[in-house]
Design an enzyme around this catalytic site. Sequence first.
Site, PDB file in Angstrom:
ATOM      1  N   ARG A  35      72.247  64.433  90.740  1.00 29.41           N
ATOM      2  CA  ARG A  35      72.591  65.397  91.567  1.00 29.41           C
ATOM      3  C   ARG A  35      74.117  66.028  91.877  1.00 29.41           C
ATOM      4  NH1 ARG A  35      72.824  64.133  98.330  1.00 29.41           N
ATOM      5  NH2 ARG A  35      73.589  66.371  98.984  1.00 29.41           N
TER       6      ARG A  35
ATOM      7  N   ASN B 203      63.218  62.017  98.154  1.00 30.45           N
ATOM      8  CA  ASN B 203      63.237  63.542  97.678  1.00 30.45           C
ATOM      9  C   ASN B 203      62.209  64.491  96.638  1.00 30.45           C
ATOM     10  OD1 ASN B 203      63.408  65.298 100.409  1.00 30.45           O
ATOM     11  ND2 ASN B 203      65.274  64.585 100.530  1.00 30.45           N
TER      12      ASN B 203
ATOM     13  N   CYS C 281      61.333  62.603 107.080  1.00 29.76           N
ATOM     14  CA  CYS C 281      61.843  63.647 106.965  1.00 29.76           C
ATOM     15  C   CYS C 281      62.506  63.615 108.408  1.00 29.76           C
ATOM     16  CB  CYS C 281      61.712  64.419 106.750  1.00 29.76           C
ATOM     17  SG  CYS C 281      63.023  65.605 106.591  1.00 29.76           S
TER      18      CYS C 281
ATOM     19  N   HIS D 138      61.066  70.737 103.946  1.00 37.09           N
ATOM     20  CA  HIS D 138      62.290  71.728 104.635  1.00 37.09           C
ATOM     21  C   HIS D 138      61.956  72.802 104.458  1.00 37.09           C
ATOM     22  CE1 HIS D 138      64.756  68.013 102.808  1.00 37.09           C
ATOM     23  NE2 HIS D 138      64.094  67.628 103.697  1.00 37.09           N
TER      24      HIS D 138
ATOM     25  N   TYR E  57      67.306  74.330 106.651  1.00 44.45           N
ATOM     26  CA  TYR E  57      66.617  74.992 105.582  1.00 44.45           C
ATOM     27  C   TYR E  57      66.343  75.898 105.567  1.00 44.45           C
ATOM     28  CZ  TYR E  57      67.767  69.744 103.753  1.00 44.45           C
ATOM     29  OH  TYR E  57      68.406  68.443 103.843  1.00 44.45           O
TER      30      TYR E  57
HETATM   31  P1  NAD Z   1      71.217  56.892  95.952  1.00 43.94           P
HETATM   32  O1  NAD Z   1      71.398  57.488  94.443  1.00 43.94           O
HETATM   33  O2  NAD Z   1      71.847  56.395  96.474  1.00 43.94           O
HETATM   34  O3  NAD Z   1      69.723  55.953  95.480  1.00 43.94           O
HETATM   35  C1  NAD Z   1      69.323  54.626  95.987  1.00 43.94           C
HETATM   36  C2  NAD Z   1      68.504  53.974  94.974  1.00 43.94           C
HETATM   37  O4  NAD Z   1      68.002  54.128  93.833  1.00 43.94           O
HETATM   38  C3  NAD Z   1      70.208  53.733  94.374  1.00 43.94           C
HETATM   39  O5  NAD Z   1      70.650  52.355  94.320  1.00 43.94           O
HETATM   40  C4  NAD Z   1      69.283  53.454  92.702  1.00 43.94           C
HETATM   41  O6  NAD Z   1      69.561  52.739  91.624  1.00 43.94           O
HETATM   42  C5  NAD Z   1      68.041  53.316  93.650  1.00 43.94           C
HETATM   43  N1  NAD Z   1      66.896  53.475  92.132  1.00 43.94           N
HETATM   44  C6  NAD Z   1      67.008  54.827  91.094  1.00 43.94           C
HETATM   45  N2  NAD Z   1      65.805  54.609  90.265  1.00 43.94           N
HETATM   46  C7  NAD Z   1      64.741  53.277  90.911  1.00 43.94           C
HETATM   47  C8  NAD Z   1      63.353  53.490  90.579  1.00 43.94           C
HETATM   48  N3  NAD Z   1      63.305  54.002  89.376  1.00 43.94           N
HETATM   49  N4  NAD Z   1      63.310  52.129  90.977  1.00 43.94           N
HETATM   50  C9  NAD Z   1      64.109  52.157  91.863  1.00 43.94           C
HETATM   51  N5  NAD Z   1      64.865  52.384  92.692  1.00 43.94           N
HETATM   52  C10 NAD Z   1      65.881  53.754  91.899  1.00 43.94           C
HETATM   53  O7  NAD Z   1      70.012  57.983  96.825  1.00 43.94           O
HETATM   54  P2  NAD Z   1      70.825  58.120  98.871  1.00 43.94           P
HETATM   55  O8  NAD Z   1      71.421  59.199  98.840  1.00 43.94           O
HETATM   56  O9  NAD Z   1      70.539  56.670  98.727  1.00 43.94           O
HETATM   57  O10 NAD Z   1      68.956  58.618  98.733  1.00 43.94           O
HETATM   58  C11 NAD Z   1      68.299  57.776  98.090  1.00 43.94           C
HETATM   59  C12 NAD Z   1      66.721  58.866  98.051  1.00 43.94           C
HETATM   60  O11 NAD Z   1      66.694  58.986  99.562  1.00 43.94           O
HETATM   61  C13 NAD Z   1      66.923  60.072  97.924  1.00 43.94           C
HETATM   62  O12 NAD Z   1      65.819  60.307  96.984  1.00 43.94           O
HETATM   63  C14 NAD Z   1      67.413  61.218  98.827  1.00 43.94           C
HETATM   64  O13 NAD Z   1      66.735  62.402  98.434  1.00 43.94           O
HETATM   65  C15 NAD Z   1      66.561  60.832 100.296  1.00 43.94           C
HETATM   66  N6  NAD Z   1      66.720  61.043 101.580  1.00 43.94           N
HETATM   67  C16 NAD Z   1      65.606  61.392 102.070  1.00 43.94           C
HETATM   68  C17 NAD Z   1      65.347  61.937 103.312  1.00 43.94           C
HETATM   69  C18 NAD Z   1      64.576  62.580 104.406  1.00 43.94           C
HETATM   70  O14 NAD Z   1      64.250  63.503 105.148  1.00 43.94           O
HETATM   71  N7  NAD Z   1      63.586  62.348 103.700  1.00 43.94           N
HETATM   72  C19 NAD Z   1      66.782  61.199 104.500  1.00 43.94           C
HETATM   73  C20 NAD Z   1      68.403  60.961 103.429  1.00 43.94           C
HETATM   74  C21 NAD Z   1      67.882  60.424 101.376  1.00 43.94           C
HETATM   75  C1  G6P Z   2      68.786  65.956 104.912  1.00 47.93           C
HETATM   76  C2  G6P Z   2      67.739  65.963 104.519  1.00 47.93           C
HETATM   77  C3  G6P Z   2      67.066  64.579 103.814  1.00 47.93           C
HETATM   78  C4  G6P Z   2      68.588  64.662 103.011  1.00 47.93           C
HETATM   79  C5  G6P Z   2      69.768  64.750 103.580  1.00 47.93           C
HETATM   80  C6  G6P Z   2      70.946  64.769 102.819  1.00 47.93           C
HETATM   81  O1  G6P Z   2      68.505  64.579 106.016  1.00 47.93           O
HETATM   82  O2  G6P Z   2      66.416  65.654 105.751  1.00 47.93           O
HETATM   83  O3  G6P Z   2      66.204  64.780 103.418  1.00 47.93           O
HETATM   84  O4  G6P Z   2      67.888  64.013 101.603  1.00 47.93           O
HETATM   85  O5  G6P Z   2      69.776  65.291 104.510  1.00 47.93           O
HETATM   86  O6  G6P Z   2      71.955  64.391 103.301  1.00 47.93           O
HETATM   87  P1  G6P Z   2      73.300  64.145 102.508  1.00 47.93           P
HETATM   88  O7  G6P Z   2      74.650  63.077 102.642  1.00 47.93           O
HETATM   89  O8  G6P Z   2      72.491  63.569 100.645  1.00 47.93           O
HETATM   90  O9  G6P Z   2      73.494  65.284 101.505  1.00 47.93           O
HETATM   91 MN    MN Z   3      64.967  65.538 104.066  1.00 46.38          MN
END
Ligand code: NAD
Ligand code: G6P
Ligand code: MN
Length: 435
Positions: free
Chosen positions: A93, A147, A169, A199, A255
């Site tokens: 990221r 995401n 989301c 978003h 967003y």
């Molecule tokens: P992170 O960097 O902590 O990753 C989460 C975990 O995924 C890590 O422990 C990593 O080792 C694991 N991982 C990586 N590749 C993998 C694979 N191939 N198989 C299984 N596990 C794997 O990330 P985070 O900041 O905790 O966010 C997690 C995800 O959720 C991101 O994609 C983020 O964008 C998403 N997210 C989405 C929303 C939403 O609104 N939809 C909200 C928050 C986070």
């Molecule tokens: C929002 C969005 C998520 C995104 C997050 C990022 O909640 O809906 O899709 O992953 O923000 O938050 P962060 O703390 O990782 O910047």
């Molecule tokens: Mn989101």
Amino acid sequence: ALKIVTIGGGSSYTPELIEGYIKRKDELPIKEIWLVDIEDGKEKLEIVGDMAKRMVKAAGLDWEVHLTLDRREALKDADFVSTQFRVGLLDARIKDERVPLSHGVLGQETNGAGGMFKAFRTIPVILDIINDMKELCPDAWLVNFTNPAGMVTEAAIKHGGWKKTAGLCNVPIGHKKQAAEKLGIDEDKLFFKFAGINHFHWHRVWDDEGNERTAELIDLIYGPKTEQESHLKNIFDASFHYEQIKDLGLLPCGYHRYYYIEDEMLAHSVEEFEKGETRAQVVKETEARLFELYKDPKLDYKPKELEQRGGTHYSDAACELIASIYNDKRTEMVVSTQNNGTITDLPYDCVVEVSGPVTAHGHEPYNWGNFPPAARGIIQLMKGMEETTIRAAITGDYGAALHAFTINPLVPGGKMAKTLLDELLIAHKEYLPQF
Ligand code: NAD
Ligand code: G6P
Ligand code: MN
């Protein structure tokens, strides 16, 4: 009895999910929770996994919490599979944000060049997961948080053929709370209709007497006398132009700032870049602090500090969706789901983010119809960009990738599009076998 699997279980968000399941213990007969991660996330998985076990125990529940690096073992006979992984973790990221910013171009994890690269890294993995699911849990629901959630969900449904996919989301949840607070009316007395893509959606609001309150909310939230707030920890509070939003006649999502007031968002991001404080860099420090807390063998509840991440209310979405499918609760939610004519301006089979009840057979979106021309133009461009990005992610076609870059409103066309694409292809090489 339910078997629920979370892929990317080592995420610092996992306590959110566990808290959400515990809250719904009377509606969800959970037997097993499986947290899956990979070698690179092993340490995180163990720390947050132990914390999850303590939370379940403190709630007096006998659920089994399994931690594994063996995805196939976890998927066997699963009922629900939720995904929250980040290919390349936060270091990837940092590149998504910093490489574009080093050229003075907006760098963001789900928008612009960074968002397209997150899609390139993620889509092959989600399609692999679906291949395993076809064999090991053919009836399971896939609840995607990963995401860019809209594109990942579209790839799962349209290209992986996994119709039982719901993309989620937390942004719409925040907007519902904001509307209730501004109007001083209980959230459950208001009726919301959201439509657009992840978003990049707009919404309208009505009260329980049938009056539309959208215009009033535009004045209350974006009017000249209001100090505007994004309500999202990860989005800078720059102000929309009131006159433009009033002309739009719909409430934008947080967003939309990246598009409607791109120059201000970019200027702020460049400042962060220069200080070495892009969002990914800040989040990396927050994450380190969170894992220090999670290591405490006495901590058995979700700590307040998790609110520093942008994803608060995350579990209200994921766990409620699962409870609503399992119990046919028909909870009204905003979900990334197949369009099927809901938004007439967009392709029938594409994925859109829209309101509707969640039934035992999935989300049933309310009809939205069409958008005013000013919104129709940009949503059609954005969807075309998403479809092109997904095609590039699947085929590894360089021309398609360059085309997606060229038409993305946040990437300047021409030489800059190519320079950025080429640099990011090198930066993320190890996670892009298709290119
Ligand atoms: P992170 O960097 O902590 O990753 C989460 C975990 O995924 C890590 O422990 C990593 O080792 C694991 N991982 C990586 N590749 C993998 C694979 N191939 N198989 C299984 N596990 C794997 O990330 P985070 O900041 O905790 O966010 C997690 C995800 O959720 C991101 O994609 C983020 O964008 C998403 N997210 C989405 C929303 C939403 O609104 N939809 C909200 C928050 C986070
Ligand atoms: C929002 C969005 C998520 C995104 C997050 C990022 O909640 O809906 O899709 O992953 O923000 O938050 P962060 O703390 O990782 O910047
Ligand atoms: Mn989101």
